[in-house]
Design a protein around this motif. Sequence first.
Motif, short mmCIF file in Angstrom:
data_model
loop_
_atom_site.label_atom_id
_atom_site.label_comp_id
_atom_site.label_asym_id
_atom_site.label_seq_id
_atom_site.Cartn_x
_atom_site.Cartn_y
_atom_site.Cartn_z
N GLU A 243 0.84 -1.19 0.00
CA GLU A 243 0.00 0.00 0.00
C GLU A 243 0.88 1.25 0.00
OE1 GLU A 243 -2.98 0.05 3.04
OE2 GLU A 243 -3.39 -2.10 2.84
N PRO A 244 0.67 2.17 -0.94
CA PRO A 244 1.51 3.37 -1.01
C PRO A 244 1.58 4.16 0.29
CG PRO A 244 0.23 3.15 -3.01
CD PRO A 244 -0.27 2.09 -2.07
N ARG A 245 0.48 4.20 1.08
CA ARG A 245 0.52 5.03 2.28
C ARG A 245 1.54 4.52 3.29
NH1 ARG A 245 -4.77 3.84 6.06
NH2 ARG A 245 -4.93 1.61 5.72
N PHE A 246 1.77 3.21 3.34
CA PHE A 246 2.79 2.69 4.25
C PHE A 246 4.19 3.01 3.74
CE2 PHE A 246 -0.86 0.12 5.54
CZ PHE A 246 -0.75 0.20 6.91
N GLN A 247 4.39 2.96 2.44
CA GLN A 247 5.69 3.27 1.88
C GLN A 247 6.00 4.76 1.99
OE1 GLN A 247 5.81 1.58 -2.08
NE2 GLN A 247 5.32 -0.48 -1.33
N ARG A 248 4.99 5.60 1.81
CA ARG A 248 5.18 7.04 1.96
C ARG A 248 5.45 7.43 3.41
NH1 ARG A 248 0.59 7.51 -1.58
NH2 ARG A 248 -0.71 7.89 0.25
N ALA A 249 4.84 6.71 4.34
CA ALA A 249 4.95 7.08 5.75
C ALA A 249 6.37 6.93 6.26
CB ALA A 249 3.99 6.22 6.58
N GLY A 250 7.14 6.02 5.69
CA GLY A 250 8.51 5.86 6.14
C GLY A 250 8.59 5.31 7.55
N MET A 251 7.89 4.22 7.83
CA MET A 251 8.03 3.54 9.12
C MET A 251 9.48 3.07 9.21
SD MET A 251 4.44 1.45 8.86
CE MET A 251 4.64 0.52 10.38
N ALA A 252 10.24 3.68 10.10
CA ALA A 252 11.70 3.62 10.03
C ALA A 252 12.29 2.28 10.45
CB ALA A 252 12.31 4.74 10.87
N GLY A 253 11.43 1.29 10.74
CA GLY A 253 11.93 -0.05 11.01
C GLY A 253 11.62 -1.03 9.92
N VAL A 254 10.67 -0.69 9.03
CA VAL A 254 10.18 -1.72 8.11
C VAL A 254 9.88 -1.28 6.68
CG1 VAL A 254 9.24 -3.28 9.85
CG2 VAL A 254 7.85 -1.39 9.03
N THR A 255 9.64 -0.02 6.40
CA THR A 255 9.17 0.34 5.06
C THR A 255 10.14 1.25 4.30
OG1 THR A 255 7.83 2.23 5.80
CG2 THR A 255 6.76 0.07 5.74
N GLY A 256 11.44 1.07 4.53
CA GLY A 256 12.41 1.76 3.70
C GLY A 256 12.35 1.21 2.28
N ILE A 257 12.78 2.03 1.34
CA ILE A 257 12.81 1.65 -0.07
C ILE A 257 14.20 1.98 -0.60
CG2 ILE A 257 11.83 2.05 -2.35
CD1 ILE A 257 9.66 0.99 -0.64
N ALA A 258 14.79 1.05 -1.37
CA ALA A 258 16.11 1.32 -1.95
C ALA A 258 16.34 0.43 -3.15
CB ALA A 258 17.21 1.09 -0.91
N SER A 259 17.22 0.88 -4.03
CA SER A 259 17.76 -0.02 -5.05
C SER A 259 18.92 -0.77 -4.41
CB SER A 259 18.25 0.77 -6.26
OG SER A 259 19.38 1.57 -5.91
N ALA A 260 19.29 -1.89 -5.02
CA ALA A 260 20.42 -2.65 -4.48
C ALA A 260 21.70 -1.81 -4.51
CB ALA A 260 20.61 -3.95 -5.26
#
Length: 373
Positions: A243-260
Motif C-alpha cells: 500500500e503506497p501510504r505505508f511506503q510514503r509514511a517511512g516507518m523507520a523499522g520496516v518500510t524503507g525503499i532502496a535499489s540494491a
Amino acid sequence: MTLVESGFGKVADAFHRTVDDDGRSGAALSVWVDGAPVVDLWGGIADEHTGREFTSDTPALTFSCTKGMASVLVAMLMERGALPPLDSPVVEIWPEFGAHGKDRVSIGDALAHRAGLSAPRRDLTIEEVLDNLLTADALAAQEPLWTPGEHHHYHAVTHGAITAKLVTLATGRPIKDAFEEYVARPLKADAWIGLPDSEQSRVAHVVLDALVENEPTADAETVYWLERAINLGCGFSLDRVNEPRFQRAGMAGVTGIASASGLARIWSATVTPTQGVRLIGDETVEALRTVRAEGPPFFDVGPPPYQSWGAGVMVPSDWEPYLSPASFGHDGAGGQVAFADVDARVGFAYLTNRMVDWERGQSVVAALAEALG
C-alpha cells in the motif's frame, strides 16, 4: 548494463540461481569493494501485474534492512555531536522516555532491542502507526514489557519509531528528510525512509503468497506479544506493505525503499570512502557493531539460531553469518540482506520482491566469501 568484475563469476552464478523463472518476481544484487562496484546484477519481474522487469535502478521494499539504514544515520548524528554517545541515557535527549523505570535505558540498549518496548501495551491507531513520532510517544509513556537492560527481544516495528524520534530530536526534522540530506543525497543513492510520490511507480511489487508462516508453538501469552510486535494492535501486517501510504509514511523499522546499488553504497561508505563520501569513522563503526544483545530472546521464539545485535545493527551469528566476524548490517523479511565488512571493505545488498527465505541472499554471500578468499 550489468557488471561482473573478474574473479566474481561465482557470485553472479549464485545470484542468478536465486531468481525465480515463473514471471512473478525478481531480485537485484550490488557488491562494492574498496568504494567501487564490482558486481551489479538484476533479473526477473518487478511487478507481476504489469510484467515490468527488474532493472539496475528498481527500488524495492527493504523491510528490516531499514533499521540498519536508520541506525547508520543515528551513528552519524552521534559522531557530529547532535546526539549523545551510545552509553548515555535516552532521557538525556528525550526526557519523557523515562516513564515507568526506563530512565536508565541507554541509547545503545534502546537500539539493541533491550528497552522492553517490542510491542505497545495499548492498541495503537493506524494514524499512530503511520507516524513514527506518535508511535514513539506512545512507547515512551508505557511500562516496559521486561526490566530494561536485563533482557532483549527484537523490536520488529517499534525500533523504527525509536530511531526516528532520536533523529528528530537531534535535527528538528523528520527522519525522511534527515536521511535524504545526510545519507542518500551525498552518495547519490536511490534510498528513502519515506518514499516520495514521484518514485511510487518505480517500486517493485512484493509477492507475498510464497511466504510460509510456522504454526505457533509457544504459550498463548507469548504468541500474543509476538503477534502484537508486528500488528501493534491496529492490524498492521505484511500483506499491507504494497500500500503506497505505508511506503510514503517511512516507518523507520520496516518500510524503507532502496535499489540494491543505493543500499550497497550506503554500507560501503560506512567502512571506506565511496563516491567521495565516508559516512562514519572507524571508531564509530566499532561502537556501532560491538555486541550488545545475543542468545535467546525474552519471549520464546523456539530453538536457535538466534540473532545478535550491536547498536541497531545485526552482527554475525549462527542466524546471519554474513561475510566474516568483521561484518555488520541488517537483513529483512523474506530474503533481503545488506551489510558492510570492515576487513574486506565491502558494501553488499541483495534485494528481492518475493517473500520466501533468507537462504537466497546468504548463498550469494557465501559465494562472495569464496571469491574474496
